[in-house]
Design an enzyme around this catalytic site. Structure first.
Site, short mmCIF file in Angstrom:
data_model
loop_
_atom_site.label_atom_id
_atom_site.label_comp_id
_atom_site.label_asym_id
_atom_site.label_seq_id
_atom_site.Cartn_x
_atom_site.Cartn_y
_atom_site.Cartn_z
N HIS A 180 56.02 45.37 36.04
CA HIS A 180 55.95 45.57 34.50
C HIS A 180 57.41 44.94 34.15
CE1 HIS A 180 52.41 47.92 34.28
NE2 HIS A 180 52.56 48.42 35.42
N ASN A 221 54.57 50.49 39.43
CA ASN A 221 54.11 51.87 39.73
C ASN A 221 53.31 51.77 41.18
OD1 ASN A 221 54.57 52.81 37.34
ND2 ASN A 221 53.00 51.74 36.08
N VAL A 277 46.01 49.40 38.95
CA VAL A 277 45.37 47.93 39.53
C VAL A 277 46.27 47.79 41.02
CG1 VAL A 277 45.15 45.45 39.53
CG2 VAL A 277 45.02 46.88 37.35
N ARG A 291 50.76 38.08 30.17
CA ARG A 291 51.07 39.44 29.01
C ARG A 291 49.88 40.30 29.48
NH1 ARG A 291 54.90 37.62 25.69
NH2 ARG A 291 54.80 35.34 25.36
N ASP A 292 50.51 41.71 29.53
CA ASP A 292 49.77 42.80 29.55
C ASP A 292 48.76 43.01 28.31
OD1 ASP A 292 50.20 45.59 31.44
OD2 ASP A 292 48.87 45.82 29.73
N ILE A 293 47.45 43.47 28.68
CA ILE A 293 46.23 43.44 27.87
C ILE A 293 46.39 44.64 26.85
CG2 ILE A 293 44.72 44.85 29.33
CD1 ILE A 293 42.58 42.60 28.63
N HIS A 299 52.32 44.62 41.08
CA HIS A 299 52.84 43.96 40.00
C HIS A 299 54.04 44.65 39.57
CE1 HIS A 299 49.64 47.04 39.00
NE2 HIS A 299 50.22 47.00 37.99
P1 AMP Z 1 49.65 49.86 36.54
O1 AMP Z 1 49.17 50.95 36.01
O2 AMP Z 1 51.03 49.68 37.03
O3 AMP Z 1 48.48 49.41 37.87
O4 AMP Z 1 49.40 48.57 35.28
C1 AMP Z 1 48.09 47.90 35.35
C2 AMP Z 1 48.50 47.21 34.09
O5 AMP Z 1 47.66 45.93 34.08
C3 AMP Z 1 48.09 48.07 32.86
O6 AMP Z 1 49.29 48.16 31.89
C4 AMP Z 1 47.21 47.29 32.11
O7 AMP Z 1 46.87 47.47 30.79
C5 AMP Z 1 47.07 45.84 32.69
N1 AMP Z 1 45.80 45.14 32.80
C6 AMP Z 1 44.50 45.44 33.38
N2 AMP Z 1 43.75 44.41 33.16
C7 AMP Z 1 44.46 43.64 32.60
C8 AMP Z 1 43.97 42.19 32.46
N3 AMP Z 1 42.82 41.87 32.57
N4 AMP Z 1 44.87 41.19 31.87
C9 AMP Z 1 46.26 41.70 31.47
N5 AMP Z 1 46.62 42.89 31.62
C10 AMP Z 1 45.56 43.75 32.37
#
Ligand code: AMP
Length: 114
Positions: free
Chosen positions: A102, A87, A96, A29-31, A100
Site C-alpha cells: 500500500h 498487511n 487479498v 488505485r485502491d478501490i 501488495h
Molecule cells: P489488504 O487488507 O492489505 O489485503 O488490502 C486489500 C486492498 O485491496 C484493500 O485496500 C481493498 O480496498 C483493495 N481492493 C480489493 N479489491 C480491489 C480491486 N478490484 N481494485 C482495487 N483495489 C481493490
C-alpha cells in the site's frame, strides 16, 4: 492463480485504474481509498503473503518498494511524505492473498495505526 483478483488485474483480465506497469510489477488505485493517494503495487508473480516470501523473492520485494518510491514522485506526494504498508495474515488485516504494497499519502497520516 486463476481465482486471484490481483493476478487478474495484473494480467489485464479485470478492470482497474492502473497507473504503473513494468515487466515485474503493476500499480493501481485502491478501490476503497484510505487517503487522497492510495495505490497498490503488486508483483506480477503470485506470492500470497510476506510470510511466504524467501530469499528467492528478495528482488521482487525490493522492486515493489522502489516502484512505490517512483509512483510517489509521479503522484506528487514524495516531497510531503507518504506511508508504505504490507498487511500480512489475519492479525495484519490482510484481505487479498497476493502480496501488495500500500502506498498512502496526500494527507497527514496518524500513528499508531488501528
Ligand atoms: P489488504 O487488507 O492489505 O489485503 O488490502 C486489500 C486492498 O485491496 C484493500 O485496500 C481493498 O480496498 C483493495 N481492493 C480489493 N479489491 C480491489 C480491486 N478490484 N481494485 C482495487 N483495489 C481493490
Amino acid at each position: 492463480m486463476s481465482d486471484c483478483i490481483f493476478c487478474k488485474i495484473g494480467a489485464g483480465d479485470m478492470e482497474s485504474d492502473i497507473i504503473w506497469e513494468s515487466d515485474s510489477a503493476v500499480g493501481f488505485r485502491d478501490i476503497n481509498p484510505q487517503a487522497p493517494t492510495h495505490i497498490l503495487i503488486i508483483p506480477r508473480e503470485h506470492v500470497p503473503m510476506i510470510a511466504d516470501a524467501n530469499e528467492e523473492h528478495q528482488e521482487l520485494l525490493g522492486d515493489l518498494i522502489l516502484t512505490a518510491k517512483k509512483i510517489a514522485e509521479q503522484e506528487g506526494i514524495a516531497e510531503n511524505g507518504y506511508r508504505l504498508v504490507f498487511n500480512n495474515g489475519d492479525h495484519g488485516r490482510q484481505d487479498v492473498y497476493h502480496i501488495h504494497l500500500h502506498l498512502l499519502g496526500g494527507r497527514q497520516l496518524t500513528w499508531p495505526p488501528g
